[in-house]
Write an enzyme that holds these catalytic residues in place. Structure first.
Site, PDB file in Angstrom:
ATOM      1  CB  THR A  95     -14.342  44.075 -36.494  1.00 43.62           C
ATOM      2  OG1 THR A  95     -14.981  44.584 -37.672  1.00 43.62           O
ATOM      3  CG2 THR A  95     -15.076  42.840 -36.002  1.00 43.62           C
TER       4      THR A  95
ATOM      5  CB  CYS B 191     -18.517  46.833 -38.061  1.00 38.07           C
ATOM      6  SG  CYS B 191     -17.894  45.140 -37.877  1.00 38.07           S
TER       7      CYS B 191
ATOM      8  NE  ARG C 230     -14.915  51.651 -43.742  1.00 41.22           N
ATOM      9  CZ  ARG C 230     -14.936  50.322 -43.881  1.00 41.22           C
ATOM     10  NH1 ARG C 230     -14.250  49.746 -44.848  1.00 41.22           N
ATOM     11  NH2 ARG C 230     -15.632  49.585 -43.051  1.00 41.22           N
TER      12      ARG C 230
ATOM     13  NE  ARG D 218      -7.081  44.615 -44.653  1.00 39.82           N
ATOM     14  CZ  ARG D 218      -6.332  44.291 -45.714  1.00 39.82           C
ATOM     15  NH1 ARG D 218      -6.050  45.211 -46.627  1.00 39.82           N
ATOM     16  NH2 ARG D 218      -5.883  43.061 -45.870  1.00 39.82           N
TER      17      ARG D 218
ATOM     18  CD  GLU E  59     -18.610  47.726 -42.952  1.00 40.20           C
ATOM     19  OE1 GLU E  59     -18.416  47.220 -41.843  1.00 40.20           O
ATOM     20  OE2 GLU E  59     -18.069  47.310 -43.998  1.00 40.20           O
TER      21      GLU E  59
ATOM     22  CD  GLU F  17     -11.184  36.893 -43.880  1.00 41.58           C
ATOM     23  OE1 GLU F  17     -10.939  36.337 -42.799  1.00 41.58           O
ATOM     24  OE2 GLU F  17     -12.027  37.783 -44.023  1.00 41.58           O
TER      25      GLU F  17
ATOM     26  NE  ARG G 278     -10.430  49.854 -44.104  1.00 37.19           N
ATOM     27  CZ  ARG G 278     -11.024  49.420 -42.998  1.00 37.19           C
ATOM     28  NH1 ARG G 278     -11.186  50.223 -41.963  1.00 37.19           N
ATOM     29  NH2 ARG G 278     -11.451  48.176 -42.917  1.00 37.19           N
TER      30      ARG G 278
ATOM     31  NE  ARG H 111      -7.382  40.759 -47.552  1.00 33.32           N
ATOM     32  CZ  ARG H 111      -8.419  41.506 -47.205  1.00 33.32           C
ATOM     33  NH1 ARG H 111      -9.200  41.137 -46.199  1.00 33.32           N
ATOM     34  NH2 ARG H 111      -8.692  42.613 -47.855  1.00 33.32           N
TER      35      ARG H 111
END
Length: 351
Positions: free
Chosen positions: A262, A260, A218, A269, A214, A302, A115, A297
């Site tokens: 990050t 964000c 996406r 990802r 967000e 997570e 994504r 993970r």
């Protein structure tokens, strides 16, 4: 405008506490972007959630320059060891990926998913976007999505006014996204929820777009099995088609922009769900992940643990996002996966 002293409490360990001292805040407190975003606006998530690890969201793309030294310091911690001065390059050409299928027999890899996060030029990022802008973004994006052909052709489902049968179908497919968590809520990303939000997926359910979550977009490609090259090619075809018609927020130093920090750079990802109980238990597992720039993970998120029929199944994904291309993100994941499968197969052969 007063400094939010709550972030100075001893239990707070966020990056805004570290880098936005009262002195730094004083330097920037009267600055505003052309949309009216202030540094305090950007800090609201961390101020409202003192357990934040980062604590800052950009209200618009100008925040990254208006409050540059604040964001730059935080970005370089989040994306260490990358330095912003080294710039960022993009590569969404699937032909540049060296990625033979790592598990053609389907013995280990359950599924593959890649994504990216993207936001449209000329609009505020989700914390500051106005209602009319969000609806305009939705209209523009849906027009483009409805024009997609071939394997990308599909249907858009707006969250506003969604009937129960459609909602349940999307839940069953694990496609339905929820209202943002408390961190996103404090940042301002949940305003007028669920208006202007929705989900698109193709007929084969292998290409998915979340609208105004967000990030404004996406974009997701996924399928059962381990054909990473096929998944990435589909993603590139979809992303490039949308970009050609709408254009994404981008800078030469930070790559594709996101609210964000990050998610800057590729906003990518790339992950697989893979059964590797022996490799995970290997004493060098952690160092192998570090060597190949991947992270592991549980498949339920997570800090989750894989148990029952999922015992030994882990989510393996790329770790780097800024300072490398999209192709390299996927290459990292593929190469790290190949190493872990090598260890897993060797262990199985000894049994």
């Amino acid at each position: 405008m007063e400094y939010p002293t709550a972030i100075l409490k001893p239990e707070v360990d966020s990056l805004i506490k570290k880098f936005i001292t009262p002195e730094v805040f004083e330097e920037h407190k009267n600055k505003k972007t052309s949309r009216g975003c202030t540094l305090l606006d950007c800090m609201q998530s961390g101020v409202g959630n003192l357990d934040s690890s980062v604590g800052i969201y950009a209200g618009d793309e100008e925040c990254y320059t208006a409050f540059g030294n604040v964001f730059d310091n935080i970005i370089e911690v989040c994306h260490a060891p990358h330095k912003i001065k080294d710039g960022h390059g993009s590569d969404m050409n699937p032909d540049n990926l060296k990625c033979p299928n790592p598990d053609p027999e389907g013995k280990y890899v359950r599924s593959t998913r890649v994504r990216v996060a993207r936001n449209l030029k000329g609009y505020g990022l989700p914390p500051s976007i106005r209602k009319e802008e969000r609806l305009e973004v939705e209209r523009k994006v849906v027009d483009v999505l409805n024009s997609l052909t071939g394997e990308l052709s599909g249907t858009y489902y707006p969250l506003m006014g969604m009937d129960e049968a459609t909602r349940q179908k999307l839940v069953d497919d694990h496609f339905l996204f929820k209202k943002g968590d408390r961190f996103l809520d404090a940042a301002g990303c949940n305003q007028e929820w669920p208006e202007g939000r929705g989900i698109f997926h193709n007929d084969a359910k292998t290409f998915l777009v979340w609208v105004n979550e967000e990030d404004q977009l996406r974009i997701i490609s996924m399928e059962k099995g381990s054909d990473i090259g096929s998944v990435f090619r589909r993603l590139c075809n979809g992303v490039n088609a949308i970009d050609a018609k709408l254009g994404f927020q981008h800078s030469n130093s930070l790559g594709y922009l996101s609210s964000c920090p990050t998610n800057l750079g590729t906003g990518m990802r790339a992950s697989v769900h893979v059964k590797i109980p022996n490799a995970y238990a290997h004493p060098d597992f952690k160092s192998i992940c570090e060597q190949y720039h991947i992270q592991a993970r549980g498949i339920h998120g997570e800090h989750s643990e894989s148990a029952g029929e999922d015992a030994g199944v882990y989510d393996i994904s790329n770790l780097r996002r800024l300072g490398i291309s999209e192709v390299q993100c996927v290459q990292d994941m593929h190469d790290g996966l190949m190493k872990l499968l090598e260890i897993e197969k060797a262990a199985a052969a000894r049994l």
